[in-house]
Enzyme design. Structure first.
Site, PDB file in Angstrom:
ATOM      1  CG  ASP A  50     -25.482 -35.906  13.735  1.00 18.12           C
ATOM      2  OD1 ASP A  50     -24.377 -35.809  14.280  1.00 18.12           O
ATOM      3  OD2 ASP A  50     -25.650 -35.802  12.505  1.00 18.12           O
ATOM      4  CG  ASP A  70     -21.501 -43.557  18.287  1.00 16.46           C
ATOM      5  OD1 ASP A  70     -21.431 -43.909  17.092  1.00 16.46           O
ATOM      6  OD2 ASP A  70     -20.509 -43.511  19.041  1.00 16.46           O
ATOM      7  CB  VAL A  71     -24.698 -44.933  13.359  1.00 20.48           C
ATOM      8  CG1 VAL A  71     -25.848 -43.953  13.209  1.00 20.48           C
ATOM      9  CG2 VAL A  71     -23.416 -44.402  12.721  1.00 20.48           C
ATOM     10  CG  ASN A  97     -26.528 -39.140   5.520  1.00 18.94           C
ATOM     11  OD1 ASN A  97     -26.104 -38.870   4.394  1.00 18.94           O
ATOM     12  ND2 ASN A  97     -26.327 -38.335   6.555  1.00 18.94           N
ATOM     13  CE1 TYR A 162     -16.270 -41.217   3.406  1.00 18.43           C
ATOM     14  CE2 TYR A 162     -15.783 -41.670   1.100  1.00 18.43           C
ATOM     15  CZ  TYR A 162     -16.608 -41.117   2.067  1.00 18.43           C
ATOM     16  OH  TYR A 162     -17.771 -40.469   1.697  1.00 18.43           O
ATOM     17  CE  LYS A 166     -19.243 -43.492   2.560  1.00 19.51           C
ATOM     18  NZ  LYS A 166     -20.562 -43.298   3.170  1.00 19.51           N
ATOM     19  CB  THR A 197     -21.792 -31.531   2.623  1.00 21.12           C
ATOM     20  OG1 THR A 197     -20.629 -32.346   2.520  1.00 21.12           O
ATOM     21  CG2 THR A 197     -22.884 -32.063   1.711  1.00 21.12           C
TER      22      THR A 197
END
Ligand SMILES: NC(=O)c1ccc[n+]([C@@H]2O[C@H](COP(=O)([O-])OP(=O)(O)OC[C@H]3O[C@@H](n4cnc5c(N)ncnc54)[C@H](O)[C@@H]3O)[C@@H](O)[C@H]2O)c1
Length: 263
Positions: A50, A70-71, A97, A162, A166, A197
């Site tokens: 994360d 950091d992805v 994820n 977003y 996706k 969440t």
């Protein structure tokens, strides 16, 4: 409501991922935290990452190992996956994820916002697939699970960037599945509806009456509620395991029936 979610009945689980080497991104909260826990309950060795080190380390303290990553930065993703191979000897499962959300319609979205969303939500998944494949090929295969969204399949007018990211995740999923299937690598996506969440809590908090907004959203669902993170994590375990041995390139919709309802 009585179902298996009421008690965390570990004894009902069956070691579907016993001894497997798993990497999960975005484990500091929400779904990623639950996926890391669920993988460990199924017997996997888990390395989680994360950018929120406090939350990430807290999750992984109980269920595995943590690494800051950091992805959106390719080198960091490459190093994350290399660490899993060093620790566990190989990489069997990669779960992409981590994601962020910026609520903005198309015409109001700035270039900086678009870059940020695509950087984490799409490039992050792309790098995760790329470096997982590079480690899985030499050992004859593996499973990649990308967390997309129903917003990869249908639109939301105030989440333009977003939705773009996706949709892109589903594209990367199919391209990976098609090219590397012959080498034993499966790649699928999960498309959740709303999950309980912090990401969704933050959305409810934007309403004048957050509880009323939550109730309104829940009414839209044929099951009259949003998902608990563990209900989505079980779908991830399924796709990562041999139970899904003939599934690849698919978006698995886990949405309480939302998209099945034309009204
Ligand atoms: N919550 C929902 O309703 C919902 C619905 C559909 C899909 N999803 C998807 O599920 C996944 C998890 O979402 P969530 O609801 O648990 O969100 P969350 O905000 O609770 O968790 C996301 C995690 O990703 C981490 N993260 C953010 N940027 C990162 C980066 N650059 N590198 C590494 N980690 C980073 C965050 O710190 C956080 O721990 C996301 O892919 C999200 O798009 C969520």
């Amino acid at each position: 409501m009585t179902n298996w979610l009421n008690g965390r009945e570990e004894d009902k689980l069956s070691g579907r991922l016993e001894g497997r080497s798993v990497v999960v991104t975005g484990v500091a909260s929400g779904l990623g935290r639950e996926i890391a826990r669920e993988m460990a309950r199924e017997g996997a060795h888990v390395l989680g990452c994360d950018v929120n080190d406090e939350g990430g380390a807290a999750t992984m303290e109980e269920v595995g190992h943590y690494r800051h990553t950091d992805v959106s930065r390719e080198r960091e993703v490459e190093e994350l996956i290399a660490e899993a191979v060093t620790r566990f000897g190989r990489l069997d499962v990669m779960v992409n994820n981590a994601a962020i959300q910026i609520e903005e319609e198309l015409v109001a979205t700035t270039e900086a916002q678009l870059d940020r969303i695509l950087g984490v939500n799409l490039k992050g998944v792309f790098f995760g697939c790329k470096h997982a494949v590079l480690k899985m090929r030499p050992v004859g295969g593996g499973a990649i699970v990308n967390i997309a969204s129903i917003l990869g399949l249908v639109g939301d007018g105030v989440l333009a960037a977003y939705c773009a990211a996706k949709g892109g995740v589903l594209g990367v999923t199919r391209a990976t599945a098609v090219r590397y299937g012959p080498e034993g690598i499966r790649c699928n996506a999960v498309c959740p509806g709303d999950i309980d969440t912090p990401l969704v809590e933050a959305y409810f908090a934007t309403g004048e009456d957050p509880a009323a907004l939550r109730a309104e959203v829940e009414r839209e669902y044929p099951l009259r509620r949003i998902a608990q993170p563990r209900e989505i994590a079980r779908a991830v375990v399924f796709l990562a395991s041999e139970d899904a041995s003939f599934m690849t390139g698919q978006p698995l919709v886990v949405d309480g029936g939302l998209l099945a309802d034309c009204y």
